[in-house]
Design a protein around this motif. Structure first.
Motif, PDB file in Angstrom:
ATOM      1  N   CYS A   2       4.915  -5.669  -6.384  1.00 47.19           N
ATOM      2  CA  CYS A   2       5.089  -4.238  -5.984  1.00 47.19           C
ATOM      3  C   CYS A   2       6.610  -3.775  -6.416  1.00 47.19           C
ATOM      4  O   CYS A   2       6.880  -2.608  -5.768  1.00 47.19           O
TER       5      CYS A   2
ATOM      6  N   TYR B 127       0.893  -1.132  -0.147  1.00 50.67           N
ATOM      7  CA  TYR B 127      -0.106   0.273   0.071  1.00 50.67           C
ATOM      8  C   TYR B 127       0.974   1.069  -0.057  1.00 50.67           C
ATOM      9  O   TYR B 127       2.063   1.250   0.378  1.00 50.67           O
ATOM     10  N   PRO B 128       0.356   2.456  -0.328  1.00 50.92           N
ATOM     11  CA  PRO B 128       1.009   3.628  -0.168  1.00 50.92           C
ATOM     12  C   PRO B 128       1.173   3.833   1.488  1.00 50.92           C
ATOM     13  O   PRO B 128       0.301   3.159   2.315  1.00 50.92           O
TER      14      PRO B 128
ATOM     15  N   GLU C 100       5.066   2.920  -7.286  1.00 51.63           N
ATOM     16  CA  GLU C 100       4.368   3.894  -6.820  1.00 51.63           C
ATOM     17  C   GLU C 100       2.684   3.325  -6.078  1.00 51.63           C
ATOM     18  O   GLU C 100       2.107   2.651  -6.738  1.00 51.63           O
ATOM     19  N   GLY C 101       2.314   3.757  -4.901  1.00 51.47           N
ATOM     20  CA  GLY C 101       1.279   3.435  -4.139  1.00 51.47           C
ATOM     21  C   GLY C 101       1.476   2.083  -3.607  1.00 51.47           C
ATOM     22  O   GLY C 101       0.473   1.492  -3.117  1.00 51.47           O
ATOM     23  N   GLN C 102       2.876   1.458  -3.901  1.00 51.29           N
ATOM     24  CA  GLN C 102       2.982   0.059  -3.166  1.00 51.29           C
ATOM     25  C   GLN C 102       4.129   0.090  -2.214  1.00 51.29           C
ATOM     26  O   GLN C 102       4.822  -0.805  -2.346  1.00 51.29           O
ATOM     27  N   GLU C 103       4.645   1.157  -1.661  1.00 49.59           N
ATOM     28  CA  GLU C 103       5.829   1.460  -1.135  1.00 49.59           C
ATOM     29  C   GLU C 103       5.952   0.859   0.138  1.00 49.59           C
ATOM     30  O   GLU C 103       7.013   0.613   0.769  1.00 49.59           O
ATOM     31  N   THR C 104       4.736   0.649   0.824  1.00 46.07           N
ATOM     32  CA  THR C 104       4.930  -0.172   2.335  1.00 46.07           C
ATOM     33  C   THR C 104       4.329  -1.524   1.982  1.00 46.07           C
ATOM     34  O   THR C 104       3.189  -1.647   1.524  1.00 46.07           O
TER      35      THR C 104
END
Length: 197
Positions: free
Chosen positions: A60, A23-24, A66-70
């Motif tokens: 990811c 998720y972001p 982007e939007g999947q950094e966590t």
């Protein structure tokens, strides 16, 4: 030893199973901090959970997309996972499993969960001959996931970055030692029979 083409492999205990999502930071960090998804998490959208760490890394980009950094490891109840599988439909029409395309479409419309089998990945994220389960949750399944099945949420982004750095440096042995161990999941009682192409 050769892997079966279709098999759920996952970290699991007697009562839980671990799946991965990315998720972001605005969603991922509060989820890990509070052990639940924040209000910004969209309940009305399908959410895909993945028991395979390496398939999540493929999806990811090791937490770089982007939007999947966590990257989150989400521990859920095995009872919940079994409910999702029992109430799931394959995401594509499969002759032999479905009477016809119309029957499959109707089942898909009424199923709160869907399954697709994608090629498992190696640490270089190359496709392997056996498949990895992806489980999409919507409606009742998504609500149960967030409100009933969730046991613990852990931010594993640092682990993803560490393994990625080792893979890039060519230290495959060290990377392998850090990978989560994902033995075959005991999906008995015909739990997957309607989901096996």
């Amino acid at each position: 030893m050769e892997q079966p083409k279709y098999q759920v492999r996952a970290r699991h205990t007697a009562t839980t199973l671990t799946v991965y999502q990315a998720y972001p930071p605005g969603i991922g960090r509060p989820a890990a901090r509070d052990n639940r998804f924040p209000a910004a998490w969209k309940r009305d959208r399908m959410t895909w959970i993945k028991p395979s760490f390496l398939w999540m890394m493929y999806r990811c980009g090791w937490g770089t997309k982007e939007g999947q950094e966590t990257v989150l490891a989400v521990e859920i109840s095995r009872d919940g996972f079994a409910w999702a599988l029992r109430n799931a439909c394959l995401s594509h029409y499969e002759p032999g499993l479905h009477a016809d395309r119309a029957a499959w479409r109707q089942q898909l419309r009424h199923s709160p969960a869907r399954v697709q089998w994608d090629p498992e990945r190696d640490p270089q994220l190359r496709p392997l001959p056996h498949r990895s389960l992806q489980l999409g949750l919507s409606g009742e399944a998504a609500a149960r996931y967030a409100d009933e099945w969730l046991v613990a949420v852990t931010d594993v982004t640092p682990l993803a970055r560490e393994i990625h750095a080792l893979v890039r440096s060519g230290d495959a042995a060290a990377a392998d030692r850090l990978l989560p161990v994902e033995p075959p999941y005991p999906a008995g009682d015909g739990l997957l029979d309607h989901l096996m192409p």
